[in-house]
Motif scaffolding. Structure first.
Motif, short mmCIF file in Angstrom:
data_model
loop_
_atom_site.label_atom_id
_atom_site.label_comp_id
_atom_site.label_asym_id
_atom_site.label_seq_id
_atom_site.Cartn_x
_atom_site.Cartn_y
_atom_site.Cartn_z
N MET A 1 -11.80 -85.26 -65.79
CA MET A 1 -13.16 -85.37 -65.30
C MET A 1 -13.20 -85.66 -63.80
SD MET A 1 -16.36 -87.69 -66.63
CE MET A 1 -16.33 -86.90 -68.23
N ASP A 2 -12.22 -86.39 -63.30
CA ASP A 2 -12.19 -86.73 -61.87
C ASP A 2 -12.21 -85.48 -61.01
OD1 ASP A 2 -12.20 -89.38 -62.45
OD2 ASP A 2 -10.05 -89.67 -62.22
N THR B 1 -17.86 -81.16 -58.00
CA THR B 1 -19.31 -81.35 -57.87
C THR B 1 -19.67 -81.78 -56.45
OG1 THR B 1 -19.60 -81.89 -60.21
CG2 THR B 1 -21.28 -82.73 -58.68
N LYS B 2 -18.92 -82.73 -55.94
CA LYS B 2 -19.15 -83.22 -54.57
C LYS B 2 -19.04 -82.07 -53.57
CE LYS B 2 -17.25 -86.37 -51.08
NZ LYS B 2 -16.18 -87.34 -50.76
N LYS B 3 -18.03 -81.21 -53.74
CA LYS B 3 -17.80 -80.10 -52.81
C LYS B 3 -18.98 -79.12 -52.83
CE LYS B 3 -14.18 -76.72 -51.61
NZ LYS B 3 -14.95 -75.47 -51.66
N ILE B 4 -19.46 -78.80 -54.03
CA ILE B 4 -20.58 -77.86 -54.13
C ILE B 4 -21.83 -78.42 -53.45
CG2 ILE B 4 -22.23 -76.82 -55.75
CD1 ILE B 4 -19.87 -76.40 -57.67
N ILE C 1 -22.86 -73.40 -60.32
CA ILE C 1 -23.69 -74.16 -61.26
C ILE C 1 -22.94 -75.42 -61.69
CG2 ILE C 1 -24.85 -74.15 -63.51
CD1 ILE C 1 -25.00 -71.10 -63.31
N ILE C 2 -23.63 -76.53 -61.64
CA ILE C 2 -23.10 -77.79 -62.16
C ILE C 2 -23.93 -78.14 -63.39
CG2 ILE C 2 -22.74 -80.25 -61.68
CD1 ILE C 2 -22.83 -79.41 -58.65
N ILE C 3 -23.25 -78.46 -64.49
CA ILE C 3 -23.94 -78.81 -65.74
C ILE C 3 -23.62 -80.27 -66.05
CG2 ILE C 3 -24.16 -78.33 -68.21
CD1 ILE C 3 -23.20 -75.44 -67.53
N LEU C 4 -24.67 -81.08 -66.17
CA LEU C 4 -24.51 -82.50 -66.47
C LEU C 4 -25.17 -82.79 -67.81
CD1 LEU C 4 -25.37 -84.01 -62.96
CD2 LEU C 4 -23.12 -83.34 -63.85
N ILE D 1 -19.78 -81.11 -66.85
CA ILE D 1 -19.40 -82.51 -67.10
C ILE D 1 -20.26 -82.98 -68.26
CG2 ILE D 1 -19.20 -84.83 -66.14
CD1 ILE D 1 -19.05 -83.63 -63.37
N ASN D 2 -19.67 -83.03 -69.43
CA ASN D 2 -20.38 -83.44 -70.65
C ASN D 2 -19.66 -84.67 -71.21
OD1 ASN D 2 -21.75 -83.75 -73.02
ND2 ASN D 2 -21.47 -81.65 -73.73
#
Length: 331
Positions: free
Chosen positions: A1-2, A8-11, A108-111, A128-129
């Motif tokens: 996950m890290d 995610t931070k980069k996007i 796309i980021i999925i939370l 990230i689920n």
């Protein structure tokens, strides 16, 4: 996950305009999560735009900022973040949109935090689920802390709202020590839980017509095998009452407060043949997500939902009852 969090931070760092997407069945967690992300992204110097394919239900309008959620997909954005779902079936309005290919051609980021999830959203996405989180807002808070993103008092209020919503006021069994630690941190950041609850209650007071309609729904509710409470809501009642108050949360807590009842199911039957189901369970019967999955939906152990695009209400009702009883017996 890290690694996913760093991706995610980069996007986010490489994007100027970020689209925040909710599913077509928004609830307090998805809206509060979208609003929290709007604040965080804005505080990072980016431009957030919130989208949902349907109008916000009236019972969610106690959350300040709901009116910034747009039903139109913008033509100019660099990436998107989908909150509180990783199921493609819950993005039906996007599927119908001419902008579908445009969205899925960008990062796309999925939370999400649902244990029963198809995770079938197309495109080059980062999912990230984390089912250990009681709400998507809780997940966003942990990511923001990890990345040292700004978390204002207002953002903290939205995070707490999402946690309280999906944990039914910290009452579900999946509300563990980490959730209470997060709640304590949010209080330390200046959040007043009594104030949030007062605002929610003040906005969600029901009109007299809804109070009387609630009585009708309770009168119509069937109790099957002393354990399954179920009621069907037809199209004409959806049209008349849903704009004022969502019928499912109106009665499901009363169902679950009935002696012996372990699961509450509210079915909405549309003239088109579409049928939707809202499922809520008591703590001794965490079968909601399993039941929803059997019917093509998903959710949590204690709260889940599904939809049937074309069905006969009596057949779906019979299937739901049979499956519920089987799962309760198995559990």
């Amino acid at each position: 996950m890290d690694n996913k969090i760093q991706d995610t931070k980069k996007i986010v760092e490489e994007s100027n305009v970020i689209l925040i997407i909710q599913a077509d069945n928004p609830d307090a967690d998805s809206l509060a999560s979208a609003l929290a992300l709007e604040q965080i992204i804005g505080d990072l110097g980016k431009e957030p735009i919130m989208y949902c394919g349907i109008d916000m239900p009236a019972y969610l309008k106690y959350l300040a900022g709901w009116d910034r959620v747009d039903k139109l997909i913008p033509t100019n954005f660099d990436a998107s973040i989908i909150v509180d779902t990783s199921a493609y079936s819950l993005l039906e309005q996007i599927q119908k949109s001419a902008s579908q290919s445009w969205i899925f051609s960008k990062p796309i980021i999925i939370l999400d935090h649902h244990s029963e999830s198809t995770e079938d959203i197309p495109g080059d996405n980062i999912t990230i689920n984390d089912p250990s989180k009681v709400s998507t807002g809780d997940l966003i808070y942990q990511i923001a802390k990890t990345l040292d993103w700004p978390i204002s008092t207002f953002t903290s209020e939205l995070i707490m709202t999402s946690i309280l919503a999906d944990s039914m006021g910290l009452a579900t069994e999946n509300t563990g020590p980490e959730t209470y630690r997060t709640m304590a941190e949010l209080v330390e950041r200046g959040v007043s839980r009594p104030k949030l609850e007062e605002e929610r209650r003040a906005y969600n007071k029901m009109p007299e017509v809804i109070m009387r309609y609630k009585g009708q729904l309770l009168e119509r509710t069937e109790i099957i095998d002393q354990s399954v409470a179920i009621v069907v809501i037809p199209q004409d009642e959806i049209n008349e009452y849903s704009p004022l108050y969502n019928p499912a949360p109106l009665i499901q807590q009363d169902h679950l407060q009935t002696e012996g009842v372990r699961i509450s199911i509210v079915l909405k039957s549309y003239d088109s043949g579409r049928i939707t189901g809202a499922i809520r369970c008591n703590n001794n019967s965490p079968i909601a997500s399993k039941l929803a999955k059997q019917l093509g939906g998903g959710g949590h152990a204690y709260a889940a939902g599904f939809k049937v695009e074309s069905g006969i209400i009596n057949d779906v009702r019979a299937e739901v009852i049979q499956s519920s009883l089987a799962l309760l017996k198995e559990y």
